[in-house]
Write a protein that holds these residues in place. Structure first.
Motif, short mmCIF file in Angstrom:
data_model
loop_
_atom_site.label_atom_id
_atom_site.label_comp_id
_atom_site.label_asym_id
_atom_site.label_seq_id
_atom_site.Cartn_x
_atom_site.Cartn_y
_atom_site.Cartn_z
N ILE A 1 64.39 35.94 -21.41
CA ILE A 1 65.12 36.52 -20.20
C ILE A 1 63.68 36.74 -19.41
CG2 ILE A 1 66.38 38.04 -18.68
CD1 ILE A 1 68.23 38.42 -20.66
N GLY A 2 62.91 36.31 -18.97
CA GLY A 2 62.17 36.06 -17.46
C GLY A 2 63.06 37.77 -16.86
N HIS A 3 61.54 38.09 -15.40
CA HIS A 3 62.09 38.66 -14.69
C HIS A 3 61.44 38.46 -13.63
CE1 HIS A 3 58.58 41.80 -15.81
NE2 HIS A 3 58.56 41.21 -17.15
N ILE A 4 62.00 39.65 -12.23
CA ILE A 4 61.46 40.14 -10.97
C ILE A 4 61.51 40.80 -9.98
CG2 ILE A 4 61.85 38.55 -8.83
CD1 ILE A 4 63.45 36.48 -10.30
N ALA A 5 59.73 41.38 -10.12
CA ALA A 5 60.17 42.11 -8.83
C ALA A 5 60.60 43.48 -10.21
CB ALA A 5 60.45 42.58 -7.65
N GLN A 6 60.05 44.25 -10.81
CA GLN A 6 61.22 45.23 -11.58
C GLN A 6 60.33 46.44 -10.73
OE1 GLN A 6 58.30 43.61 -12.69
NE2 GLN A 6 56.08 44.57 -13.92
N ASP A 7 60.99 47.57 -11.03
CA ASP A 7 61.25 48.14 -9.77
C ASP A 7 60.92 48.47 -8.34
OD1 ASP A 7 60.89 50.63 -12.49
OD2 ASP A 7 58.81 50.09 -12.46
N TRP A 8 61.78 47.25 -7.94
CA TRP A 8 61.70 46.62 -6.94
C TRP A 8 62.08 47.29 -5.84
CZ3 TRP A 8 58.62 44.38 -3.27
CH2 TRP A 8 59.19 43.71 -1.94
N ARG A 9 63.12 47.89 -6.19
CA ARG A 9 64.29 48.70 -5.06
C ARG A 9 63.49 50.06 -5.53
NH1 ARG A 9 68.69 49.45 -8.61
NH2 ARG A 9 70.50 50.83 -6.26
N LEU A 10 62.72 51.16 -6.42
CA LEU A 10 61.82 52.00 -6.38
C LEU A 10 61.18 52.43 -5.68
CD1 LEU A 10 62.20 55.23 -7.47
CD2 LEU A 10 61.03 53.96 -9.52
N ARG A 11 60.24 51.29 -6.05
CA ARG A 11 58.86 51.03 -4.90
C ARG A 11 59.71 51.34 -3.45
NH1 ARG A 11 56.38 45.37 -6.03
NH2 ARG A 11 58.34 45.01 -7.57
N LEU A 12 60.87 50.76 -2.93
CA LEU A 12 60.59 50.91 -1.99
C LEU A 12 60.87 51.52 -1.12
CD1 LEU A 12 62.39 46.61 -0.55
CD2 LEU A 12 60.33 47.58 -0.57
N LYS A 13 62.17 52.40 -2.28
CA LYS A 13 63.00 54.07 -1.94
C LYS A 13 61.81 54.91 -1.32
CE LYS A 13 65.34 57.22 -3.85
NZ LYS A 13 65.91 57.74 -5.00
N LYS A 14 60.82 54.68 -2.00
CA LYS A 14 59.59 55.74 -2.13
C LYS A 14 58.58 55.06 -0.96
CE LYS A 14 58.45 56.32 -7.46
NZ LYS A 14 57.16 56.58 -8.33
N MET A 15 58.34 54.29 -0.44
CA MET A 15 57.50 53.78 0.95
C MET A 15 59.02 54.39 1.90
SD MET A 15 56.90 49.94 -0.30
CE MET A 15 55.32 49.94 1.08
N GLY A 16 60.30 54.51 1.48
CA GLY A 16 60.70 54.69 2.55
C GLY A 16 61.28 53.34 3.29
N PHE A 17 62.10 52.41 2.38
CA PHE A 17 62.64 50.92 3.37
C PHE A 17 64.00 51.61 3.10
CE2 PHE A 17 58.15 49.84 4.12
CZ PHE A 17 58.71 49.28 5.06
#
Length: 427
Positions: free
Chosen positions: A33-49
């Protein structure tokens, strides 16, 4: 060709061999299975998004389209090019997007040259709540790729007294210069660089077009932190000649000519933004300009000259070890622009194929657009602009600008290219 993009928990245990699967925002345990933007949610949380659901789902759609574009191989199709892609995407709220499916499919059809069937499902993961939400003092968004056009666009905005928030799609060979340009022009406002981190579990399709949609979605995402209540202006700086990308010969029609910033594609995207009540206004400030005209009209020549040589134009930049090849269409347009503007071509490391009129038998491998450009220039000389354009501007009769507006920029672009090829003895 079937593609499914969903959180790992929603993917089937037993996979259909004829279907491509992608896990949204996490790395799956199943290596098939491929994957898309791993840790995307955590990355945005750290940036305040913490974007609204409509924006969040739009980014998910964009990333899923790009994943499908990478995973579905054109060589497996009947004509070796045109694909029929059935794409299933899991969103947070599909009701927001069901009314816009037809327009989405039209946009993707125009962008990639394929037939798309989009199916939406509920059950997607929402963005994580940040500890502290980010706001920005910027008054607009400007896409900053590391290319010459985006640099000129950034310079012109700041010279007008605007305070743009720069948004970049990270790319090897360009990320450092994106940061350099941003800090030079608007260091007081944060610069966002994002990477989709799409991983396909097999060889990928090289002729991808969907990546540009993600770039636009990053701009939409960044717009959610601006304080302005009016539609947020999203600037996409690209010269009109490349934007139109008129087929230069019969072999470059359809999806062989990219349409990433074409006014038809961006027009459909703007219609989607409007109907989905997204607070975004796409701006195409250089649609009527060639690259050479953009250089000549740039409002801060000293800043431009300092950085212009370090910009990237080449369509095969990575293939030639992060050196401009010198003979693809973007490279030829770049070289013609320097010549037209009457300034030295300070391109870093010069060009792999520097002398266009001196064929090198040891370097004949690889794509070469000199012949296609020369043919178009000769056709223009002999028969005029209408024979070069053909039916490529059929959309223009319904546009606000009109057909002559678009025809003029093609004509001026060809004149710049003609001068370059004449100088090198090709014509």
């Amino acid at each position: 060709m079937k593609v499914v993009c969903a959180p790992e928990r929603m993917l089937p245990e037993h996979l259909d061999e004829e279907t491509e699967y992608f896990s949204l925002y996490t790395i799956p345990s199943n290596k098939k299975i491929g994957h898309i933007a791993q840790d995307w949610r955590l990355r945005l949380k750290k940036m305040g998004f913490y974007p609204d659901v409509v924006t969040w789902d739009f980014v998910t759609i964009a990333m899923s389209v790009c994943a499908a574009d990478l995973a579905c191989l054109r060589k497996k199709t009947a004509d070796g090019w045109t694909r029929e892609i059935e794409l299933s995407i899991t969103l947070c709220n599909k009701k927001n997007w069901i009314p816009h499916i037809d327009k989405l499919q039209d946009a993707f059809r125009f962008l990639t040259g394929d037939f798309w069937e989009i199916k939406l499902n509920d059950g997607g993961d929402f963005p994580l709540e940040p500890l502290q939400k980010t706001t920005s003092s910027a008054d607009c968004i400007s896409l900053l790729s590391g290319g010459m056009d985006s640099l000129i666009g950034a310079i012109d905005l700041t010279e007008k007294g605007r305070s743009p928030c720069f948004v970049s799609q990270m790319a090897k060979g360009d990320s450092k210069k994106q940061t350099e340009f941003s800090q030079t022009l608007n260091g007081k406002v944060r610069h966002y660089q994002w990477n989709h981190r799409i991983k396909v579990p097999h060889v990928t399709e090289r002729s991808t077009r969907g990546r540009s949609l993600i770039f636009i979605s990053y701009g939409v995402l960044a717009a959610t932190i601006l304080k302005t209540k009016d539609p947020v202006e999203l600037y996409i700086p690209e010269n009109g000649f490349i934007s139109l990308n008129i087929p230069l010969n019969e072999g470059r029609f359809g999806s062989l000519s990219t349409k990433t910033t074409h006014p038809v594609f961006l027009g459909i995207i703007q219609e989607i933004f409007n109907s989905a009540k997204m607070n975004i206004s796409i701006k195409r400030p250089y649609q009527g300009y060639t690259k050479g005209e953009m250089i000549k009209n740039c409002t801060n020549q000293s800043t431009l000259f300092k950085h212009i040589g370090n910009t990237t134009s080449c369509g095969r930049f990575g293939y030639y070890n992060y050196q401009h090849c010198g003979r693809c269409v973007p490279c030829l347009v770049r070289r013609a622009a320097f010549l037209s503007a009457g300034i030295p071509d300070t391109t870093t490391n010069k060009y792999y194929f520097d002398d266009l009129g001196n064929p090198d038998s040891e370097r004949e491998k690889g794509a070469n657009d000199i012949g296609a450009v020369a043919r178009a220039c000769l056709l223009f000389r002999e028969r005029g602009i209408d024979d070069v354009i053909g039916g490529s501007l059929s959309f223009a009769s319904k546009s606000i600008e009109g057909r002559k507006f678009y025809a003029d920029v093609v004509e001026n672009g060809l004149k710049e290219l003609d001068a370059l090829l004449t100088k090198h003895g090709v014509l």
